[in-house]
Write an enzyme that holds these catalytic residues in place. Sequence first.
Site, PDB file in Angstrom:
ATOM      1  N   LYS A   1       0.837  -1.182   0.228  1.00 34.47           N
ATOM      2  CA  LYS A   1       0.016  -0.006   0.008  1.00 34.47           C
ATOM      3  C   LYS A   1       0.884   1.142   0.003  1.00 34.47           C
ATOM      4  O   LYS A   1       1.732   1.504   0.807  1.00 34.47           O
ATOM      5  CB  LYS A   1      -1.035   0.150   1.236  1.00 34.47           C
ATOM      6  CG  LYS A   1      -1.597   1.314   1.748  1.00 34.47           C
ATOM      7  CD  LYS A   1      -2.631   0.860   2.794  1.00 34.47           C
ATOM      8  CE  LYS A   1      -3.091   2.366   3.175  1.00 34.47           C
ATOM      9  NZ  LYS A   1      -4.169   2.356   4.244  1.00 34.47           N
TER      10      LYS A   1
HETATM   11  C1  5RP Z   1      -1.227   4.937   8.086  1.00 32.53           C
HETATM   12  C2  5RP Z   1      -2.304   4.243   7.446  1.00 32.53           C
HETATM   13  C3  5RP Z   1      -3.858   4.549   7.967  1.00 32.53           C
HETATM   14  O1  5RP Z   1      -3.975   4.137   9.231  1.00 32.53           O
HETATM   15  C4  5RP Z   1      -4.842   4.258   7.042  1.00 32.53           C
HETATM   16  O2  5RP Z   1      -4.855   2.926   6.502  1.00 32.53           O
HETATM   17  C5  5RP Z   1      -4.710   5.322   5.763  1.00 32.53           C
HETATM   18  O3  5RP Z   1      -6.008   5.424   4.892  1.00 32.53           O
HETATM   19  P1  5RP Z   1      -6.077   6.808   4.530  1.00 32.53           P
HETATM   20  O4  5RP Z   1      -4.958   7.582   4.194  1.00 32.53           O
HETATM   21  O5  5RP Z   1      -6.792   6.327   3.235  1.00 32.53           O
HETATM   22  O6  5RP Z   1      -7.231   7.418   5.333  1.00 32.53           O
HETATM   23  O7  5RP Z   1      -1.968   3.433   6.637  1.00 32.53           O
HETATM   24  O8  5RP Z   1      -0.122   4.872   7.437  1.00 32.53           O
END
Ligand code: 5RP
Length: 275
Positions: free
Chosen positions: A169
């Site tokens: 991610k």
């Molecule tokens: C932090 C993360 C988050 O907790 C979250 O999953 C981020 O999702 P978004 O940016 O779409 O709110 O990955 O590093």
Amino acid sequence: MRNRLSRIIKPKDGRTVMLAVDHGYFLGPTTGLENLKEAVEPLLPYADCLMPTRGGLRNYIDPNTDIPIVLRVSGGTSVLSKEMLREGITVGIEDAIRLNVAGMAFSIMVGSEYERDTLLALTEVIDTGEEYGIPVLAVTAVGKDMKRDARYMSLACRMAAELGVHFVKTYYCEDFEKVVDTCPVPVVIAGGKKIPEKEALEMAHGAIQAGAAGVDMGRNIFQSSNPVNMIKAVRAVVHENATPDEAMQVFEGEGGTVRKSSTTDENQQLSDRKV
Ligand code: 5RP
């Protein structure tokens, strides 16, 4: 392993809409997730996969919910900490198995002074995941002083893949195809801080066109003025190749739960400062 991965990234089109609701592990009661159960339940029918923390899952998600879980297994520091980027392993493999997760998510901090700690901890999670067939998602977190460009994102994503993760991610950036093309495992994008819906849909569209496997999006869905319509619109981009304009029509369509968009409170500002 492959069966679990197929629950997360749908084999039909090789794509996924993951709903990230793990923010509480460093942000506490994040705007939009104050009552995680109420926020998440209307969105579940449109998500392929949910990414909560262990406590979020235990306390707010009905065990009868039939949705694959990618469990956040890193943490240990809050948004207030000077060592915020120094995350370690927060969930043991036995509990991950007991919670019947489809995958585990761990944040790495490439380029920060704690990169070694986080990368070595990631490999521990990968090793235990391999033992039991549980795929690992590396979240390529970016400190506020680091540049979110294709060079940096490619470095972090490729490193994570070389260390053995099954999917990554990361944040969307210009020339995103360079990130995807040099990463041998599927890449999903984070939404990042709340931006106008049209921009978030353009970002998702750009990522999909560049070859991303989907999104792992949180704030741009649950902090939207209409979270249900927003996840439907994101879904149209990911699974139906909708253009941003077509997706906006979905967003502006009927139905859904309308909530007041709140982007100015203190918790929101903290959230925007970190990720
Ligand atoms: C932090 C993360 C988050 O907790 C979250 O999953 C981020 O999702 P978004 O940016 O779409 O709110 O990955 O590093």
